[in-house]
Design an enzyme around this catalytic site. Structure first.
Site, PDB file in Angstrom:
ATOM      1  N   VAL A   1       9.774 -34.851  31.515  1.00  0.00           N
ATOM      2  CA  VAL A   1      10.700 -33.673  29.962  1.00  0.00           C
ATOM      3  C   VAL A   1      11.114 -33.412  30.495  1.00  0.00           C
ATOM      4  O   VAL A   1      10.722 -32.485  30.884  1.00  0.00           O
ATOM      5  CB  VAL A   1       9.487 -33.622  29.171  1.00  0.00           C
ATOM      6  CG1 VAL A   1      10.739 -33.741  28.192  1.00  0.00           C
ATOM      7  CG2 VAL A   1       8.851 -34.646  28.598  1.00  0.00           C
ATOM      8  N   CYS A   2      12.533 -33.597  30.703  1.00  0.00           N
ATOM      9  CA  CYS A   2      13.911 -32.589  31.168  1.00  0.00           C
ATOM     10  C   CYS A   2      13.881 -32.347  32.569  1.00  0.00           C
ATOM     11  O   CYS A   2      13.047 -32.882  33.282  1.00  0.00           O
ATOM     12  CB  CYS A   2      14.018 -31.776  30.102  1.00  0.00           C
ATOM     13  SG  CYS A   2      15.335 -30.495  29.488  1.00  0.00           S
ATOM     14  N   THR A   3      13.570 -30.700  33.048  1.00  0.00           N
ATOM     15  CA  THR A   3      13.550 -30.616  34.076  1.00  0.00           C
ATOM     16  C   THR A   3      12.452 -30.301  34.474  1.00  0.00           C
ATOM     17  O   THR A   3      12.103 -30.457  35.455  1.00  0.00           O
ATOM     18  CB  THR A   3      14.150 -28.326  34.328  1.00  0.00           C
ATOM     19  OG1 THR A   3      13.104 -27.892  33.265  1.00  0.00           O
ATOM     20  CG2 THR A   3      15.633 -28.980  34.044  1.00  0.00           C
TER      21      THR A   3
END
Length: 223
Positions: free
Chosen positions: A125-127
């Protein structure tokens, strides 16, 4: 008598097969949610809610150690497990946030690599996609991440194609999502993939998450 004995053997065999099949269906998949200092709240809380709200998943948190971590500066969380005593995960969730220091952590990257040899799904998720990249798991694949991390991740992972404006990318075992709330979409996609669209829709309805649109993601077809 012989025919009765044969019938009994066949009946016992069918019963054993049925019990085995029921056992397989009832077995819960272990879902390891990685948490670390600076982890984004919704990055891990969103997928945690999805899997914990769906029958058939055993959800727990894991971190470098069992020492409490701080999420976004004000939420203290005590991990269920450390990397060294964590149950073998079937699904690994790698949230984002302040991932920079952890991309350089050899113990963590080695754990991710080892998990990839046995887990059904690794979901970033995300970074958190940066952790997959460091483990070499994005090479040759399409992926996505938080909108402001797309260019840095592309530079760091020249063998991957990092996509913008894509809610999630499913490469089979490796699934990446865009930022923050997109982790909910990715987790619902995993539920749909493993347990069926109807089950995923029930979970989304329970969560009153009307945003989920399965078609917003990219499922890469492998030949």
């Amino acid at each position: 008598m012989a025919s009765n004995s044969l019938w009994a053997q066949q009946a016992n065999a069918k019963e054993a097969d049925s019990l085995t099949e029921n056992s397989k269906q009832s077995k819960k998949r272990n879902v390891a949610i990685l948490i670390h200092n600076g982890v984004e709240i919704l990055d891990f809380a969103g997928p945690s809610e999805v899997f914990a709200s769906t029958e058939g998943f055993n959800v727990y948190t894991v971190s470098l150690t069992k020492e409490p971590i701080i999420s976004q500066g004000f939420i203290k969380i005590t991990p269920s497990y450390s990397l060294t005593d964590c149950p073998k995960p079937d699904i690994v969730v790698l949230p984002g946030g302040d991932t920079g220091p952890f991309i350089k952590n050899k113990l963590l990257i080695d754990w991710i690599k080892q998990s990839a040899t046995q887990a059904e799904v690794l979901l970033s998720v995300c970074t958190g996609a940066g952790l997959l990249a460091k483990a070499g798991l994005l090479d040759g694949k399409q992926a996505t991440t938080f909108h402001s991390y797309i260019e840095p991740l592309q530079r760091a992972t020249p063998k991957a194609e990092i996509l913008a404006n894509t809610r999630f990318v499913d490469n089979g075992q490796i699934i990446t999502t865009a930022g923050v709330s997109a982790g909910i979409d990715g987790a619902l996609h995993v539920v749909s993939k493993l347990k069926g669209l109807g089950i995923a829709q029930q979970t989304a309805r329970y969560m009153e998450y009307d945003k989920w649109k399965p078609e917003e993601g990219l499922v890469v077809e492998h030949k």
